[in-house]
Design a protein around this motif. Structure first.
Motif, PDB file in Angstrom:
ATOM      1  N   ILE A 219       0.831  -1.197   0.000  1.00 52.59           N
ATOM      2  CA  ILE A 219       0.000   0.000   0.000  1.00 52.59           C
ATOM      3  C   ILE A 219       0.871   1.254   0.000  1.00 52.59           C
ATOM      4  O   ILE A 219       0.602   2.223  -0.715  1.00 52.59           O
ATOM      5  N   THR A 220       1.934   1.245   0.817  1.00 53.83           N
ATOM      6  CA  THR A 220       2.828   2.402   0.884  1.00 53.83           C
ATOM      7  C   THR A 220       3.479   2.668  -0.467  1.00 53.83           C
ATOM      8  O   THR A 220       3.532   3.811  -0.936  1.00 53.83           O
ATOM      9  N   GLY A 221       3.987   1.612  -1.108  1.00 53.23           N
ATOM     10  CA  GLY A 221       4.627   1.778  -2.404  1.00 53.23           C
ATOM     11  C   GLY A 221       3.672   2.305  -3.448  1.00 53.23           C
ATOM     12  O   GLY A 221       3.997   3.233  -4.203  1.00 53.23           O
ATOM     13  N   ALA A 222       2.455   1.752  -3.491  1.00 51.34           N
ATOM     14  CA  ALA A 222       1.479   2.197  -4.476  1.00 51.34           C
ATOM     15  C   ALA A 222       1.052   3.646  -4.226  1.00 51.34           C
ATOM     16  O   ALA A 222       0.844   4.414  -5.166  1.00 51.34           O
TER      17      ALA A 222
ATOM     18  N   ALA B  80     -13.184  14.042  -1.833  1.00 55.31           N
ATOM     19  CA  ALA B  80     -12.711  14.410  -0.493  1.00 55.31           C
ATOM     20  C   ALA B  80     -13.627  13.849   0.578  1.00 55.31           C
ATOM     21  O   ALA B  80     -13.168  13.220   1.556  1.00 55.31           O
ATOM     22  N   VAL B  81     -14.926  14.049   0.420  1.00 50.91           N
ATOM     23  CA  VAL B  81     -15.888  13.589   1.423  1.00 50.91           C
ATOM     24  C   VAL B  81     -15.908  12.064   1.488  1.00 50.91           C
ATOM     25  O   VAL B  81     -15.918  11.469   2.577  1.00 50.91           O
ATOM     26  N   GLY B  82     -15.890  11.407   0.325  1.00 46.49           N
ATOM     27  CA  GLY B  82     -15.927   9.948   0.298  1.00 46.49           C
ATOM     28  C   GLY B  82     -14.715   9.328   0.973  1.00 46.49           C
ATOM     29  O   GLY B  82     -14.845   8.395   1.774  1.00 46.49           O
ATOM     30  N   SER B  83     -13.521   9.829   0.652  1.00 48.53           N
ATOM     31  CA  SER B  83     -12.309   9.288   1.263  1.00 48.53           C
ATOM     32  C   SER B  83     -12.294   9.524   2.764  1.00 48.53           C
ATOM     33  O   SER B  83     -11.922   8.634   3.548  1.00 48.53           O
ATOM     34  N   LEU B  84     -12.731  10.713   3.188  1.00 46.15           N
ATOM     35  CA  LEU B  84     -12.760  11.036   4.613  1.00 46.15           C
ATOM     36  C   LEU B  84     -13.711  10.121   5.371  1.00 46.15           C
ATOM     37  O   LEU B  84     -13.361   9.582   6.435  1.00 46.15           O
ATOM     38  N   LEU B  85     -14.898   9.910   4.836  1.00 48.21           N
ATOM     39  CA  LEU B  85     -15.884   9.067   5.512  1.00 48.21           C
ATOM     40  C   LEU B  85     -15.409   7.617   5.602  1.00 48.21           C
ATOM     41  O   LEU B  85     -15.651   6.937   6.608  1.00 48.21           O
ATOM     42  N   LEU B  86     -14.758   7.136   4.556  1.00 53.23           N
ATOM     43  CA  LEU B  86     -14.229   5.769   4.592  1.00 53.23           C
ATOM     44  C   LEU B  86     -13.216   5.607   5.721  1.00 53.23           C
ATOM     45  O   LEU B  86     -13.236   4.598   6.446  1.00 53.23           O
ATOM     46  N   GLN B  87     -12.330   6.578   5.878  1.00 54.41           N
ATOM     47  CA  GLN B  87     -11.320   6.487   6.929  1.00 54.41           C
ATOM     48  C   GLN B  87     -11.926   6.540   8.328  1.00 54.41           C
ATOM     49  O   GLN B  87     -11.457   5.865   9.236  1.00 54.41           O
ATOM     50  N   ILE B  88     -12.953   7.352   8.485  1.00 52.91           N
ATOM     51  CA  ILE B  88     -13.528   7.539   9.816  1.00 52.91           C
ATOM     52  C   ILE B  88     -14.425   6.373  10.227  1.00 52.91           C
ATOM     53  O   ILE B  88     -14.360   5.907  11.375  1.00 52.91           O
ATOM     54  N   PHE B  89     -15.236   5.878   9.312  1.00 53.11           N
ATOM     55  CA  PHE B  89     -16.286   4.949   9.707  1.00 53.11           C
ATOM     56  C   PHE B  89     -16.045   3.489   9.324  1.00 53.11           C
ATOM     57  O   PHE B  89     -16.789   2.615   9.756  1.00 53.11           O
ATOM     58  N   VAL B  90     -15.025   3.215   8.516  1.00 54.51           N
ATOM     59  CA  VAL B  90     -14.727   1.817   8.175  1.00 54.51           C
ATOM     60  C   VAL B  90     -13.511   1.370   8.971  1.00 54.51           C
ATOM     61  O   VAL B  90     -12.442   1.981   8.859  1.00 54.51           O
ATOM     62  N   PRO B  91     -13.635   0.323   9.797  1.00 53.56           N
ATOM     63  CA  PRO B  91     -12.494  -0.133  10.609  1.00 53.56           C
ATOM     64  C   PRO B  91     -11.299  -0.518   9.738  1.00 53.56           C
ATOM     65  O   PRO B  91     -11.463  -0.959   8.592  1.00 53.56           O
ATOM     66  N   TYR B  92     -10.117  -0.379  10.309  1.00 51.49           N
ATOM     67  CA  TYR B  92      -8.883  -0.615   9.559  1.00 51.49           C
ATOM     68  C   TYR B  92      -8.834  -1.999   8.940  1.00 51.49           C
ATOM     69  O   TYR B  92      -8.426  -2.155   7.789  1.00 51.49           O
ATOM     70  N   HIS B  93      -9.242  -3.034   9.685  1.00 51.78           N
ATOM     71  CA  HIS B  93      -9.103  -4.400   9.175  1.00 51.78           C
ATOM     72  C   HIS B  93      -9.979  -4.633   7.938  1.00 51.78           C
ATOM     73  O   HIS B  93      -9.733  -5.565   7.169  1.00 51.78           O
ATOM     74  N   LEU B  94     -10.995  -3.811   7.737  1.00 53.17           N
ATOM     75  CA  LEU B  94     -11.789  -3.863   6.511  1.00 53.17           C
ATOM     76  C   LEU B  94     -11.277  -2.873   5.472  1.00 53.17           C
ATOM     77  O   LEU B  94     -11.203  -3.180   4.284  1.00 53.17           O
ATOM     78  N   TYR B  95     -10.922  -1.682   5.928  1.00 53.37           N
ATOM     79  CA  TYR B  95     -10.468  -0.623   5.032  1.00 53.37           C
ATOM     80  C   TYR B  95      -9.183  -0.996   4.307  1.00 53.37           C
ATOM     81  O   TYR B  95      -8.973  -0.623   3.155  1.00 53.37           O
ATOM     82  N   VAL B  96      -8.315  -1.768   4.979  1.00 53.06           N
ATOM     83  CA  VAL B  96      -7.035  -2.124   4.376  1.00 53.06           C
ATOM     84  C   VAL B  96      -7.238  -2.966   3.117  1.00 53.06           C
ATOM     85  O   VAL B  96      -6.456  -2.880   2.166  1.00 53.06           O
ATOM     86  N   HIS B  97      -8.309  -3.762   3.072  1.00 46.18           N
ATOM     87  CA  HIS B  97      -8.586  -4.559   1.874  1.00 46.18           C
ATOM     88  C   HIS B  97      -8.989  -3.647   0.710  1.00 46.18           C
ATOM     89  O   HIS B  97      -8.625  -3.903  -0.449  1.00 46.18           O
ATOM     90  N   PHE B  98      -9.732  -2.590   1.025  1.00 46.67           N
ATOM     91  CA  PHE B  98     -10.100  -1.604   0.006  1.00 46.67           C
ATOM     92  C   PHE B  98      -8.849  -0.952  -0.574  1.00 46.67           C
ATOM     93  O   PHE B  98      -8.729  -0.776  -1.787  1.00 46.67           O
ATOM     94  N   LEU B  99      -7.895  -0.613   0.285  1.00 46.46           N
ATOM     95  CA  LEU B  99      -6.648  -0.001  -0.179  1.00 46.46           C
ATOM     96  C   LEU B  99      -5.841  -0.968  -1.043  1.00 46.46           C
ATOM     97  O   LEU B  99      -5.235  -0.567  -2.050  1.00 46.46           O
ATOM     98  N   LYS B 100      -5.818  -2.242  -0.652  1.00 48.45           N
ATOM     99  CA  LYS B 100      -5.085  -3.227  -1.449  1.00 48.45           C
ATOM    100  C   LYS B 100      -5.669  -3.333  -2.855  1.00 48.45           C
ATOM    101  O   LYS B 100      -4.933  -3.398  -3.848  1.00 48.45           O
ATOM    102  N   TRP B 101      -6.990  -3.348  -2.954  1.00 49.35           N
ATOM    103  CA  TRP B 101      -7.610  -3.445  -4.269  1.00 49.35           C
ATOM    104  C   TRP B 101      -7.342  -2.199  -5.099  1.00 49.35           C
ATOM    105  O   TRP B 101      -7.221  -2.266  -6.330  1.00 49.35           O
ATOM    106  N   LEU B 102      -7.251  -1.045  -4.448  1.00 47.64           N
ATOM    107  CA  LEU B 102      -6.984   0.189  -5.171  1.00 47.64           C
ATOM    108  C   LEU B 102      -5.605   0.183  -5.825  1.00 47.64           C
ATOM    109  O   LEU B 102      -5.376   0.911  -6.801  1.00 47.64           O
TER     110      LEU B 102
END
Length: 444
Positions: A44-47, A153-175
């Protein structure tokens, strides 16, 4: 290292292989792809390093100097991989992020100043990336630049605030898959691969002020402070979610497996990052530079200029890549700042935390997005602001890397898990290169 730890580590790896075989049988998934599940913070960091602002820098390098800037990706890869691996090691071994570890070897006021400058630089980058994403959507649809900028901006912010990391990290991997758009672009244009190989290892470059300026920009874009804080913090976050919770100092038997994973994850992630950056430079070189277009200021400019030269499909891939990489980079930019501030202030911090339990942490993320978005509606030249953001990153990087190298080299802080000689050697080399780049940035 104590022989018992080595034996314990061997046993744990054997046990992992056994459990991996059992899992493969039960899920039907081939074992040869099991290593993909080990990729996380490093990937994720590299991408995230190939964000819209970075795309603009790499496009400018290719447009202005053609194939003669491809060598920079070969040169920066080992340096970038080493320093990111060091940051990840510090986080996993100590169970604390970079800001806390920096405070062990630097005055508190200096750490605070670095974190403040990091916040300013990241906020400017957030604004620039949002602007590029909105502009890319405008190019694709023909309307809605301001609307989509706000929605992103709003979509990314809401994802970070309301989606727990263990779920959000999978979204980042797919991105991270969005970066393959820049590999696909190459299939739409003709490339002389003999010339590519020649210029990659033997560039025909006049060492002018313009050339040095672009090289410094590429180095500063590729090796960025916000990536240091993010990967270290994500190792801490991942460790807190695992079965063997805690630092490696508290759980030394986990060290062989975990340090091996960090090496695989980081070197693969940084390779992915640099290969995609290579493709972006190459795309600009064989299209824009060949057509005589040598001045690119934003990633959207690159996409727009690409349209009449390489065709509609190449333009569409390039534009959608800007949007995808932006959605990946925004949480890394905002999150790295929040982690750094939270660690320094002793707040409860982490994307796994519920908003009500980490109000200050999420407040920093929200502030970064708000200021970045507001910047777009002020009479400020975003390109000029991005330039000063690069200057700030250059200022921050050197003392940060020096402090990081002191920590990772010290048995006082990392015990038996201090960095081996080869890693320290490349890490100090990366620090020296960034110091030269920072000095050159002011001189040029």
């Amino acid at each position: 290292m104590d022989q018992r730890l080595v034996e314990c580590g061997d046993w744990r790896r054997h046990d992992e292989r056994v459990r991996g075989r059992a899992m493969a049988r039960s899920t039907g998934k081939p074992r040869r792809f099991a290593w993909l599940r080990r990729l996380g913070p490093g990937l994720i960091t590299g991408a995230a390093d190939d964000d819209p602002s970075g795309i603009a820098t790499y496009s400018q390098a290719g447009a202005q100097f053609g194939l003669n800037m491809l060598w920079t990706m070969l040169f920066t890869y080992p340096l970038m991989a080493a320093i990111q691996s060091i940051c990840a090691r510090i986080g996993r071994v100590t169970g604390e992020g970079l800001a806390v570890n920096m405070s062990h070897v630097m005055p508190g006021w200096l750490v605070g100043a670095i974190v403040f400058l990091l916040f300013v630089a990241n906020t400017v980058n957030i604004g620039a990336d949002l602007a590029a994403m909105g502009a890319a959507m405008q190019l694709v649809l023909g309307w809605g630049q301001t609307l989509f900028t706000i929605l992103f901006a709003v979509g990314s912010l809401l994802l970070q605030i309301f989606v727990p990391y263990h779920l959000y990290v999978h979204f980042l991997k797919w991105l991270t898959l969005s970066l393959f758009a820049y590999a696909c672009v190459l299939f739409t244009v003709h490339i002389d691969w003999v010339a590519v190989a020649s210029r990659m290892f033997w560039p025909q470059l006049a060492w002018s002020q313009d050339a040095f300026t672009v090289i410094v920009a590429v180095f500063g874009t590729t090796i960025s402070p916000y990536l240091f804080f993010w990967q270290s913090a994500e190792e801490v976050e991942d460790a807190s979610q695992g079965e063997g919770k805690g630092s490696l100092l508290d759980n030394p038997s986990d060290a062989p497996e975990e340090l091996n994973r960090i090496g695989l994850d980081t070197y693969a992630g940084m390779a992915f990052s640099n290969v995609i950056s290579f493709f972006i430079i190459l795309t600009a070189a064989v299209t824009l530079h060949t057509a005589g277009i040598t001045d690119i200021t934003t990633s959207a400019d690159a996409a727009k200029a690409l349209r009449p030269i390489a065709g509609e499909f190449a333009f569409l891939l390039f534009s959608l890549g800007i949007i995808g990489t932006g959605m990946l980079a925004l949480p890394v930019l905002a999150g790295s700042t929040a982690y750094a501030v939270g660690e320094l202030r002793g707040w409860r911090a982490g994307l796994e935390q519920k908003p009500r339990n980490a109000k200050a942490f999420y407040g920093v993320i929200t502030l970064g997005f708000t200021l970045g978005l507001l910047m777009l509606f002020l009479p400020i030249d975003p390109i000029r602001m991005l330039f000063w953001s690069a200057v700030l990153n250059g200022v921050i990087a050197v003392p940060l890397m020096v402090a990081t190298m002191i920590v990772v080299s010290s048995k006082k802080y990392l015990g038996a898990f201090s960095a081996p000689f080869r890693l320290k050697l490349v890490g100090w080399l990366a620090t020296a290169v960034m110091a030269v780049a920072a000095i050159a940035m002011f001189v040029l």
